[in-house]
Structure formats: structure tokens, C-alpha cells
Design a protein around this motif. Structure first.
Motif, PDB file in Angstrom:
ATOM      1  N   LYS A  89      84.279  39.077  59.628  1.00 35.31           N
ATOM      2  CA  LYS A  89      85.914  38.596  59.807  1.00 35.31           C
ATOM      3  C   LYS A  89      85.893  37.012  59.822  1.00 35.31           C
ATOM      4  O   LYS A  89      86.880  36.062  59.102  1.00 35.31           O
ATOM      5  N   PHE A  90      85.326  37.452  61.096  1.00 35.15           N
ATOM      6  CA  PHE A  90      85.200  34.716  61.265  1.00 35.15           C
ATOM      7  C   PHE A  90      85.418  34.760  60.289  1.00 35.15           C
ATOM      8  O   PHE A  90      84.597  33.369  60.203  1.00 35.15           O
ATOM      9  N   ILE A  91      83.372  35.110  59.560  1.00 35.40           N
ATOM     10  CA  ILE A  91      82.668  34.466  58.674  1.00 35.40           C
ATOM     11  C   ILE A  91      83.298  34.139  57.319  1.00 35.40           C
ATOM     12  O   ILE A  91      83.344  33.140  56.939  1.00 35.40           O
ATOM     13  N   ALA A  92      84.393  35.067  57.118  1.00 34.86           N
ATOM     14  CA  ALA A  92      84.497  34.946  55.544  1.00 34.86           C
ATOM     15  C   ALA A  92      86.014  33.806  56.252  1.00 34.86           C
ATOM     16  O   ALA A  92      86.604  33.556  55.383  1.00 34.86           O
ATOM     17  N   LYS A  93      86.471  33.602  57.146  1.00 36.94           N
ATOM     18  CA  LYS A  93      87.351  32.517  57.667  1.00 36.94           C
ATOM     19  C   LYS A  93      86.701  31.403  57.715  1.00 36.94           C
ATOM     20  O   LYS A  93      87.494  30.360  57.378  1.00 36.94           O
ATOM     21  N   SER A  94      85.905  31.263  57.981  1.00 39.10           N
ATOM     22  CA  SER A  94      84.484  29.896  59.137  1.00 39.10           C
ATOM     23  C   SER A  94      83.579  28.704  58.539  1.00 39.10           C
ATOM     24  O   SER A  94      83.806  29.964  56.652  1.00 39.10           O
ATOM     25  N   GLN A  95      83.919  28.223  58.194  1.00 37.20           N
ATOM     26  CA  GLN A  95      82.978  27.043  57.256  1.00 37.20           C
ATOM     27  C   GLN A  95      81.528  27.026  57.525  1.00 37.20           C
ATOM     28  O   GLN A  95      80.963  26.137  57.288  1.00 37.20           O
ATOM     29  N   ASN A  96      81.545  27.404  58.962  1.00 39.23           N
ATOM     30  CA  ASN A  96      80.508  27.279  59.335  1.00 39.23           C
ATOM     31  C   ASN A  96      79.418  28.228  59.316  1.00 39.23           C
ATOM     32  O   ASN A  96      79.947  28.975  58.183  1.00 39.23           O
ATOM     33  N   ASN A  97      77.529  27.409  59.170  1.00 40.78           N
ATOM     34  CA  ASN A  97      76.400  28.530  58.003  1.00 40.78           C
ATOM     35  C   ASN A  97      76.520  29.825  59.316  1.00 40.78           C
ATOM     36  O   ASN A  97      75.310  29.449  59.853  1.00 40.78           O
ATOM     37  N   ILE A  98      76.796  31.114  59.078  1.00 39.97           N
ATOM     38  CA  ILE A  98      76.558  32.571  60.072  1.00 39.97           C
ATOM     39  C   ILE A  98      76.696  32.993  59.224  1.00 39.97           C
ATOM     40  O   ILE A  98      76.449  33.451  58.167  1.00 39.97           O
ATOM     41  N   GLU A  99      75.591  34.357  59.906  1.00 38.43           N
ATOM     42  CA  GLU A  99      75.562  35.368  59.382  1.00 38.43           C
ATOM     43  C   GLU A  99      75.492  36.254  60.210  1.00 38.43           C
ATOM     44  O   GLU A  99      74.588  36.459  61.671  1.00 38.43           O
ATOM     45  N   ILE A 100      74.866  37.496  59.887  1.00 36.36           N
ATOM     46  CA  ILE A 100      74.504  38.649  60.504  1.00 36.36           C
ATOM     47  C   ILE A 100      73.644  39.574  60.042  1.00 36.36           C
ATOM     48  O   ILE A 100      73.272  39.527  59.429  1.00 36.36           O
ATOM     49  N   ILE A 101      72.530  39.475  60.848  1.00 32.43           N
ATOM     50  CA  ILE A 101      71.081  40.799  60.633  1.00 32.43           C
ATOM     51  C   ILE A 101      71.297  41.697  61.352  1.00 32.43           C
ATOM     52  O   ILE A 101      71.264  41.433  62.642  1.00 32.43           O
ATOM     53  N   MET A 102      69.902  42.625  60.885  1.00 33.12           N
ATOM     54  CA  MET A 102      70.054  44.335  61.965  1.00 33.12           C
ATOM     55  C   MET A 102      68.737  43.591  62.942  1.00 33.12           C
ATOM     56  O   MET A 102      67.857  42.945  62.224  1.00 33.12           O
TER      57      MET A 102
END
Length: 374
Positions: A89-102
Motif C-alpha cells: 500500500k505504501f509503494i502504491a502511494k510512494s514516489q520512492n524506488n521501493i520493492e519487496i522480494i522473497m
């Protein structure tokens, strides 16, 4: 016995005194508003951190560093709460370069696996690790960048503190951490660094790969910071530095109960036998011997077997040299309010530390819902 006791205390006095001396040798680093240049990959392993993530994510938004110069990689270590949902949810609203990996599990060390997995995915020159229960200061990356530009480091150790000081339990933990941070800074000042904290630890990606990351200690669940620091110090002795700047201080939460605190300290103690740095082992031995000595002499004094006056003199020496180092650390971290609990904490700490050291020889410990052997 009197002579041996005096020798141990004098050795302890010299050791802690050298850290206090070294503390001042590490000069504060001042920001100069140098144009940003370094590219960073911030790696944050997490497992069931739904309660802590909102505060961390808010601090990421407030980072002043140019967004195109850093990325954030969250590594999910089999979370079964809504941590992933919160980050997405944060990534969807953020302009930062953020990702989740397993996390790609390959060893007995989940956090080391998480960092190794993220390093492979990292696009930037510098890796900085922190934890999901931390809060990042807004000039955090600026401090790293300017320090790197000035000192051309390979590896940087930076400050960590607790963000709560209400109640004796929190102040006890804070005083312990201030002591560790004081020792960390002091060890850099005397050119014998051996401590760091993975909540605020940076290194070149190329250096991590050159040293084969955590190879050689992946059988030990904890120690993603200390063991890598040992490798860095051995390979690049003049390129490992401490970033002493108040704007670089990462804050985290203390444990909420004595039981959780003991579990945390058991995890920390579990890796001690695997240290390769002789000075680290010697320091740990001297500190343990001194705390055990204080307990023993105190009990023997009560029983009338040991001279009470000599015990009080020895205790007075320990009281003052410990306070000297902790006061320096509390001043740097602007947390002198914790010192109000220092007298009681000093009496309790020898029992606490010896108890944890004793348990660590026999007991397994729990971490993030998992049980690990020593």
C-alpha cells in the motif's frame, strides 16, 4: 584472592578507560551540504513487523536524499501477518524506488540469507542495512554520502539508540546500549574496531562480494553485522570507519519485557565463540570476569569472608569508569535522562550479564517465532 581481584579490576579500568579515551579520538563528522553523489541500496529484512512498519515507512518518506540516488529493498522472511500488504500500500502511494522480494533460504541464518538475496538484486554501489523496527533520521543518507566522499570508505559503522526512556526496563536497556555504543566508538578511536550494529551498517557492494559475504559463518543464525565487520577490518583495515554524526543516529525499540530482553541477549551471546577478532574475545572475557568478580566479592563480603572496604573500593572503581564511558555516550546521543537509573542498573547488570552468559552455554533461543540452537 585480594591481589587477583585488584589485578582484574585494574585491567578492567585500563580497558574501559581506553575506550573512553578512544571515544574522543573519533571526531564528530559535520555535514557540509556537499552535492549528493553516492548511490545506495537500503536493505530491510522483515518477518511479521506489521506493528513497526508504519513508523519506518513514514521515516523513509522524510529522507531528504535525492530519490533517484537510492532504492529500498524489503526482504520478506516468511511473514504471516499483513506486513507485505502494508508495504505494498505504501509503494502504491510512494514516489520512492521501493520493492519487496522473497527471502531465498540457503542456510541456518535467515537474516544473512535475506541480505545476501537483496545484495544480488541491488542496483547501486553501496549497501546499507537497517531493521524493520527502526526509524531513520531525515539526513541519514546525506551523512553516509558526504562521509564516503570525504573518507573513501569501504565499510561504515554508524550509531544506533533506543527511542524510549520511560520506566526502569527501558532505561536499563538504553544504558546497556549506550555502553555498547561507547565501546564501539572507543574501539574505532584506538584502532581496534570489533563492534557494530546491523540496524545502521553500510558497505560497498563490491567489497561484500569480494569477501564472499557471509560465507564461513552462515551456520550461525545471528551475526550478520559482527562477522562481516571482522572480514572488512581484516581485508581493508584503513577503509573501515565510524560515522559519528547526530544526524546519522538510527533509533529502534527496546524489548517490552525482561523475558524478551534475555532472549535477545542470548541471541547476541550465541555468536561470541565464533568471533575471530582476538581483541573482541579478550574484551568479552575481561568484562565477564569483572562482573562475576563483583558478584562473588559482594556475596563474600556479606558472609564476612572478604574485606568489605576493599570490595567497596573495587566497586567504586568500576562504578566510576563505567559511568565515565556511558556519560560520554549519553551526551553524544542526547539521552542523559537515562543516567537517573544508572546506580540501580549498575548493581543489577553484573547479575544480568553473568546469568545470560551462563544460559548461553546450554540454552537455545527464540527469534521471530523460530528456535535456534547455540
Amino acid at each position: 584472592m585480594v591481589v587477583i581481584s585488584i589485578i582484574i579490576i585494574l585491567v578492567y579500568l585500563f580497558l574501559i578507560g581506553s575506550f573512553a579515551f578512544g571515544f574522543d579520538k573519533v571526531k564528530p563528522f559535520k555535514l557540509k551540504d556537499t552535492p549528493a553523489k553516492t548511490t545506495f541500496t537500503v536493505i530491510i529484512p522483515f518477518r511479521n513487523e506489521a506493528k513497526n512498519l508504519p513508523s519506518l515507512l513514514k521515516s523513509i518518506i522524510k529522507l531528504e536524499y535525492p530519490k533517484h540516488l537510492f532504492e529500498v529493498i524489503f526482504v520478506d522472511d516468511e511473514s504471516d501477518d499483513n506486513s507485505v500488504e502494508i508495504i505494498n500500500k505504501f509503494i502504491a502511494k510512494s514516489q520512492n524506488n521501493i520493492e519487496i522480494i522473497m527471502n531465498e533460504r540457503t542456510s541456518n541464518a535467515p537474516k544473512k540469507d535475506a541480505i545476501t538475496t537483496a545484495v544480488k538484486d541491488a542496483k547501486n554501489d553501496w549497501i546499507i542495512t537497517t531493521d524493520a523496527d527502526c526509524i531513520l533520521p531525515k539526513y541519514w543518507l546525506d551523512c553516509y554520502d558526504e562521509f564516503i566522499q570525504e573518507h573513501h570508505s569501504k565499510c561504515i559503522v554508524a550509531p544506533v539508540t533506543y527511542n524510549k526512556t520511560n520506566g526502569f526496563l527501558n532505561r536499563f536497556q538504553l544504558l546497556d546500549l549506550l555502553s555498547l555504543q561507547g565501546t564501539t566508538i572507543g574501539s574505532f578511536g584506538i584502532k581496534k574496531p570489533f563492534l557494530c550494529n546491523g540496524a545502521n551498517f553500510g558497505y560497498q557492494k563490491s567489497a561484500f562480494n569480494e569477501l564472499n559475504g557471509f560465507k564461513g559463518n552462515s551456520n550461525i543464525a545471528s551475526g550478520d553485522d559482527i562477522f562481516l565487520l571482522e572480514k572488512m577490518v581484516k581485508a581493508y583495515p584503513k577503509k573501515v570507519h565510524y560515522l559519528k554524526n547526530e544526524h546519522a543516529i538510527v533509533s529502534t525499540k527496546p524489548q517490552q519485557s525482561w523475558l524478551l530482553l534475555i532472549e535477545q541477549r542470548l541471541r547476541w551471546a550465541s555468536k561470541a565463540n565464533a568471533y575471530t577478532n582476538w581483541f573482541s574475545k579478550l574484551t568479552g572475557l575481561i568484562v565477564l570476569l569483572t562482573n562475576a568478580l563483583i558478584i562473588s566479592l559482594g556475596l563474600l563480603s556479606i558472609l564476612g569472608v572478604f574485606n568489605v572496604k576493599i570490595f567497596l573500593y573495587l566497586f567504586f572503581i568500576k562504578f566510576n569508569i563505567d559511568f565515565f564511558l556511558i556519560y560520554k555516550s549519553a551526551t553524544f546521543f542526547n539521552q542523559k535522562e537515562a543516567l537517573q537509573s544508572y546506580p540501580l542498573a549498575l548493581i543489577l547488570y553484573p547479575f544480568f550479564s553473568v546469568y545470560v552468559a551462563f544460559l548461553s552455554v546450554f540454552k537455545t533461543y527464540k527469534w521471530k517465532g523460530r528456535t535456534f540452537k547455540r
